[in-house]
Design an enzyme around this catalytic site. Structure first.
Site, PDB file in Angstrom:
ATOM      1  CE  LYS A   1      77.399   3.975  66.413  1.00 27.33           C
ATOM      2  NZ  LYS A   1      76.503   3.221  67.332  1.00 27.33           N
TER       3      LYS A   1
ATOM      4  CB  SER B   1      74.025   1.888  64.840  1.00 25.08           C
ATOM      5  OG  SER B   1      74.330   2.185  66.184  1.00 25.08           O
TER       6      SER B   1
ATOM      7  CB  SER C   1      74.388  -0.275  68.528  1.00 18.13           C
ATOM      8  OG  SER C   1      73.231   0.051  67.800  1.00 18.13           O
TER       9      SER C   1
END
Lengths: 106, 472
Positions: free
Chosen positions: B35, B116, B140
């Site tokens: 990420k 996310s 997330s």
């Protein structure tokens, strides 16, 4: 000796689709069900969809492919599914003309 | 979002090591995607999806990146994410960032990948890489895992160091893996776990870390005699009928393996979960809100992170907000400026207005939430008629119920189990008390064995370019 009856034959025939379904390769079915640009290619003849870490280690160990070859494969895979590339005309043309593919068993 | 230009060189080195008979362990030569809020040294950048951090140089690899590289994993690149890990806009297109564009769900590219950590989950689901890394403050990891049909582990806060990770909340943030199997996720967790002097959460008293999480992976026989609690009030009772149908079939299978599933509740359900079943981190008065804790912590933590960067004019939280204002065309500072950022940067503005003050309201909220979500939340629900359950089991596609362990800092695990009437994935979730990742891996792998393979992405609506994505 068992008598061959019509009912027996029909019962056996009703099992036929099940037998046929069981003999089909779920991997081929899956590949044929998704748009062509998203299909994982094979690497040195190996199907890599759903590959696990243990399987990769065994391929590296056996020399089926090298780490470099697998990394190149993953980099190409990023290009294949990345949104910007996928909109290119060439890829869409491939997609529209794509027919179901058939993989022979290894 | 970007690939590592050194990936092939690193692969070459690792091939040579292997030729000489050396293996660094199970991740030797395994590519992994990260990420974009986890710091990597040049030539890779770390921007949380924002153009504002373009070119910024981190002083060092994040702790978990160093661990991965030392273990022989190849950091292949950075994944698309909800910009600033969903910390900037109350309403935004999940998975959208100015720099990374829109992450799309591989089952239907017009639909929400959740956030996310959407890009990390999607890359594993779409068979781009075997494993990836995400982060979570509240939903997330769990959200992207269940909606993209992959395994996700959200470890107890303090199992994985957050040093070098663009922060949201020091109380809640945690780092975890995505994979297609529980065992693969556990193998990654084994590498990224660890005590780090740069993250106080990893040095707390009573921290318990298993030597090998992967060794907890097992088969369906482990379900014999297991006792699971199905969390009902404001949780299971609110799930969609077609989702419940899939879950009921699974629960019946679990029972037939000799496990017991009993109905339990969070005693705090009515105070901590919304009556209408929606996710909400601004529930209740200010001195009880999760967002009070997050906003008070995010400001100082972000400034600390930015203070270590070089080669960037962005030095403070205010600089980010100003950058967005100065670049309205791409950064959508105001509601209506950009379809990816529906409410602009309203959360950022709230964070700056609060100014990082840790006053009585902050401490009251933090204490209240801890008590409500630990003692009167997960821990209470795990105690059934005086005895401890092996885990809580949930169908939580709305991500409401995972708010309890998110706020508690407790571990959760998520695994794909089926598809709904629209062909979209359904995942189930297991919760336990802190440091019990091993138990979650054991039970989740047993259920995974019972399910027998995850639903694979169909890439429907593959020409979709809609922003925001569909999320109904």
């Amino acid at each position: 000796m068992a008598k061959i009856t019509l009912r027996g034959v029909l019962a056996l025939a009703s099992l036929l689709p099940l037998v046929l379904a069981a003999s089909r390769d779920p991997h081929v079915d899956y590949r044929n069900s998704i748009p062509a640009p998203f299909r994982n290619p094979t690497l040195n003849g190996v199907v890599l969809e759903e590959v696990t870490i243990d399987q990769l280690q065994s391929y590296f160990k056996k020399g089926t492919f090298t780490i470099q070859q697998y990394v190149s494969y993953c980099l190409e895979r990023i290009q294949a599914v990345s949104s910007r590339d996928r909109t290119s005309l060439a890829r869409i043309a491939v997609l529209i003309s794509a027919r179901p593919i058939h993989i022979s068993s290894p | 979002m970007e690939v590592n230009p050194r990936a092939l060189d690193i692969a070459k080195t690792l091939d040579r090591e292997r030729e000489r008979g050396k293996s660094r362990g199970p991740l030797h030569g395994i590519p992994i995607l990260i990420k974009d809020n986890i710091a990597t040294l040049p030539p890779m950048q770390t921007t949380a999806g924002s153009w504002s951090l373009l070119g910024a140089i981190s002083p060092r690899n994040a702790f978990i990146i160093q661990k991965l590289e030392d273990a022989g994993a190849i950091v292949l690149g950075k994944t698309g994410m909800s910009e600033w890990a969903s910390l900037r806009s109350r309403w935004h297109s999940d998975g959208y960032s100015a720099r990374g564009g829109q992450v799309r769900n591989p089952f239907d590219l017009s639909r929400n990948p959740y956030g996310s950590s959407g890009g990390s989950a999607v890359s594993v689901s779409a068979n781009v890489v075997p494993v990836s890394i995400g982060t979570e403050t509240d939903g997330s990891i769990s959200g992207p895992a269940v909606i993209n049909s992959v395994v996700g582990i959200k470890p107890t806060t303090g199992i994985t160091s957050r040093a070098g990770v663009i922060p949201s909340s020091t109380t809640q943030d945690t780092i975890g893996p995505f994979a297609r199997t529980i065992k693969d996720a556990a193998i990654v967790l084994d590498v990224i776990k660890g005590v780090d002097r740069r993250d106080n959460a990893t040095t707390v008293k009573g921290r318990k870390e298993e030597k090998s999480y992967a060794s907890f992976a097992t088969g369906k026989k482990a379900l014999k005699g297991a006792k699971l609690g199905l969390v009902t009030k404001r949780c299971y009772e609110y799930q969609k009928p077609d989702h419940k149908l899939v879950a009921e079939v699974l629960f019946a299978k679990i029972r037939s393996e000799g496990a017991e599933i009993v109905n339990v509740d969070f005693p705090s359900a009515e105070t901590r979960l919304r009556e209408d079943g929606w996710w909400d981190w601004e529930l209740g008065p200010v001195d009880q809100q999760e967002f009070t804790v997050v906003k008070a912590e995010a400001y100082g933590a972000m400034n600390d992170y930015l203070s270590e960067l070089t080669n960037t004019p962005i030095k403070t939280f205010e600089d980010i907000v100003q950058f967005n204002k100065d670049n309205a065309g791409t950064e959508g500072p105001n509601p209506g400026d950009h379809p990816g950022f529906i409410t602009g940067q309203d959360l950022f503005e709230d964070i700056i207005a609060w100014g990082g003050v840790k006053n009585e309201t902050y401490w009251k909220a933090k204490e209240y939430i801890r008590h409500q979500t630990q003692d009167l939340g997960v821990d209470a629900a795990l105690t059934y008629r005086g005895k401890k359950l092996d885990a809580l089991i949930l169908l939580d596609m709305s991500l409401t119920c995972q708010q309890i362990p998110a706020q508690a800092g407790y571990p959760t695990i998520h695994l794909p189990v089926g598809i709904d009437d629209r062909g979209m994935p359904i995942g189930i979730s297991l919760f336990q008390t802190k440091w019990e990742e091993g138990e979650l891996i054991r039970l989740a792998s047993a259920i995974e064995d019972l399910v027998g393979g995850r639903p694979k992405p169909k890439f429907n609506s593959f020409l979709s370019k809609n922003i925001p994505t569909k999320s109904d």
